[in-house]
Scaffold this active site. Structure first.
Site, mmCIF file in Angstrom:
data_model
loop_
_atom_site.group_PDB
_atom_site.id
_atom_site.type_symbol
_atom_site.label_atom_id
_atom_site.label_comp_id
_atom_site.label_asym_id
_atom_site.label_seq_id
_atom_site.Cartn_x
_atom_site.Cartn_y
_atom_site.Cartn_z
ATOM 1 C CB THR A 1 6.802 -0.221 11.033
ATOM 2 O OG1 THR A 1 6.989 -0.339 9.561
ATOM 3 C CG2 THR A 1 8.435 -0.015 11.232
ATOM 4 C CB SER A 2 2.375 -3.235 9.922
ATOM 5 O OG SER A 2 2.719 -4.602 10.669
ATOM 6 N NE ARG A 3 -2.207 -0.884 14.503
ATOM 7 C CZ ARG A 3 -1.702 0.346 13.965
ATOM 8 N NH1 ARG A 3 -0.419 0.662 14.139
ATOM 9 N NH2 ARG A 3 -2.624 1.448 14.192
ATOM 10 C CD GLU B 1 2.338 -0.991 20.815
ATOM 11 O OE1 GLU B 1 2.022 0.533 20.690
ATOM 12 O OE2 GLU B 1 2.615 -1.677 19.956
ATOM 13 N N GLY C 1 0.787 -1.276 0.092
ATOM 14 C CA GLY C 1 -0.012 -0.080 0.001
ATOM 15 C C GLY C 1 0.800 1.396 -0.029
ATOM 16 N NE ARG C 2 -3.167 6.285 0.912
ATOM 17 C CZ ARG C 2 -4.339 5.609 1.532
ATOM 18 N NH1 ARG C 2 -3.977 4.874 2.484
ATOM 19 N NH2 ARG C 2 -5.474 5.846 1.052
ATOM 20 C CB ILE C 3 3.474 2.540 4.862
ATOM 21 C CG1 ILE C 3 2.809 3.326 5.421
ATOM 22 C CG2 ILE C 3 4.773 2.279 5.328
ATOM 23 C CD1 ILE C 3 2.196 3.249 6.600
ATOM 24 C CG HIS D 1 3.209 2.231 18.308
ATOM 25 N ND1 HIS D 1 2.245 1.253 18.461
ATOM 26 C CD2 HIS D 1 2.954 2.816 16.895
ATOM 27 C CE1 HIS D 1 1.276 1.451 17.589
ATOM 28 N NE2 HIS D 1 1.863 2.240 16.642
ATOM 29 N NE ARG E 1 -5.468 -6.273 1.604
ATOM 30 C CZ ARG E 1 -6.121 -5.433 2.380
ATOM 31 N NH1 ARG E 1 -7.122 -5.561 3.173
ATOM 32 N NH2 ARG E 1 -5.973 -3.948 2.067
#
Length: 328
Positions: free
Chosen positions: A234-236, A265, A153-155, A283, A175
């Site tokens: 760096t996502s989740r 977290e 995606g964007r990132i 984070h 995806r």
């Protein structure tokens, strides 16, 4: 109207709210406790929460006046959007504005892990550096290596642009098939996840957290990676099985990891913080003055648009108030 912002945001972005509504703001540091949020939600017309706030059915049932939840962040897995939709509450997020900051941090983690920056810093601070030695603190070069981007995606695309500056070969998974024009422009090849894991020297994760993406990287996936590979997240946090990652780092299944997010977290899996081959950040993917301010500005804009009867530009559930806005 009453507005609640659960944690302090850059003040300059809040002026449009203060001139229109009654605004209450939580702590500049600690998240607003769920109990306090439950007490206050009944009198709130607009809410700006952060990722630290769980907005679930039990909370929304008390939200008698709430019309919009303007999330401060891109990810919204902490908000029950379906429950909000059933109650006619709009939900928005802040996409685009944190793309570069997060991509920069991902690449900072790539360089820090590959060149063992944090280990070297600790050596200097502890006074253990005595002399230069040819075999001391050997890392690995990033230039010319293969970068595998999970989620384009964007990132993910922004990370790819930075990878090209280091002459990296770029692979990605997504995806859906990426546009051939984008693939050509970005010099990226879309492959399946198994090929990406087996081929990449660096694997960087950029997928949202959903039921499908939880534990995208677990023991089987770590076993497919090169023993010299680096994993960046760096996502989740729950996208990675953190216990499996600890074992993989201990056993040499992979060489290193750089993490900005964690499965539970702010807690970390036992043993993670003791490992020398992992760089750990709290984070901070979007933590630049510029980005955090833009996020606040966008959240405020979304909130005002929703409260004034217009469809916010970043609405995640326009069906919550279908027909209530011009153009819908």
């Amino acid at each position: 109207m009453n507005i609640l912002i659960t944690q302090a945001l850059p003040e300059a972005a809040l002026t449009p709210l203060r001139t229109r509504y009654t605004v209450a703001i939580g702590s500049p540091s600690a998240p607003m406790p769920k109990e306090l949020l439950m007490e206050r939600i009944a009198d709130i017309d607009g809410l700006i929460p952060t990722i630290s706030n769980t907005i679930d059915t039990s909370l929304l049932e008390k939200a008698e006046r709430l019309r919009i939840i303007a999330n401060y962040g891109v990810g919204y897995n902490h908000i029950d959007v379906e429950a909000a939709t059933r109650r006619g509450i709009l939900v928005t997020n802040t996409p685009d504005v944190l793309t570069d900051a997060t991509a920069e941090l991902a690449f900072a983690l790539i360089l820090a892990t590959a060149r063992r920056i944090v280990e070297g810093d600790r050596r200097m601070r502890s006074g253990q550096f005595r002399y230069w030695a040819p075999l001391d603190f050997l890392g690995t070069e990033v230039s010319g290596k293969t970068l595998g981007i999970v989620g384009y995606g964007r990132i993910g695309r922004a990370v790819a642009r930075r990878g090209r500056a280091f002459d990296m070969r770029l692979l990605c998974t997504n995806r859906s098939p990426i546009d051939p024009k984008i693939a050509q422009e970005d010099a990226v090849t879309q492959v399946d996840i198994d090929t990406l894991l087996a081929t990449s020297d660096v694997v960087s994760l950029h997928v949202p957290l959903t039921s499908e993406t939880a534990h995208t990287i677990g023991r089987p996936q770590l076993d497919r990676m090169k023993p010299t590979a680096i994993l960046i997240n760096t996502s989740r946090g729950p996208v990675v099985d953190e216990h499996a990652l600890v074992d993989a780092l201990k056993n040499g299944t992979i060489a290193a990891a750089g993490l900005d997010v964690y499965e539970n977290e702010p807690l970390m899996a036992p043993g993670l913080s003791e490992l020398p081959n992992v760089v750990l950040l709290p984070h901070v993917g979007s933590a630049t003055i510029e980005t955090r301010t833009r996020m606040a500005e966008l959240a405020v804009r979304n909130l005002i648009e929703g409260l004034e009867g217009r469809l916010p530009p970043n609405c995640l559930n326009p069906q919550a108030c279908k027909g209530a806005f011009a153009g819908t």
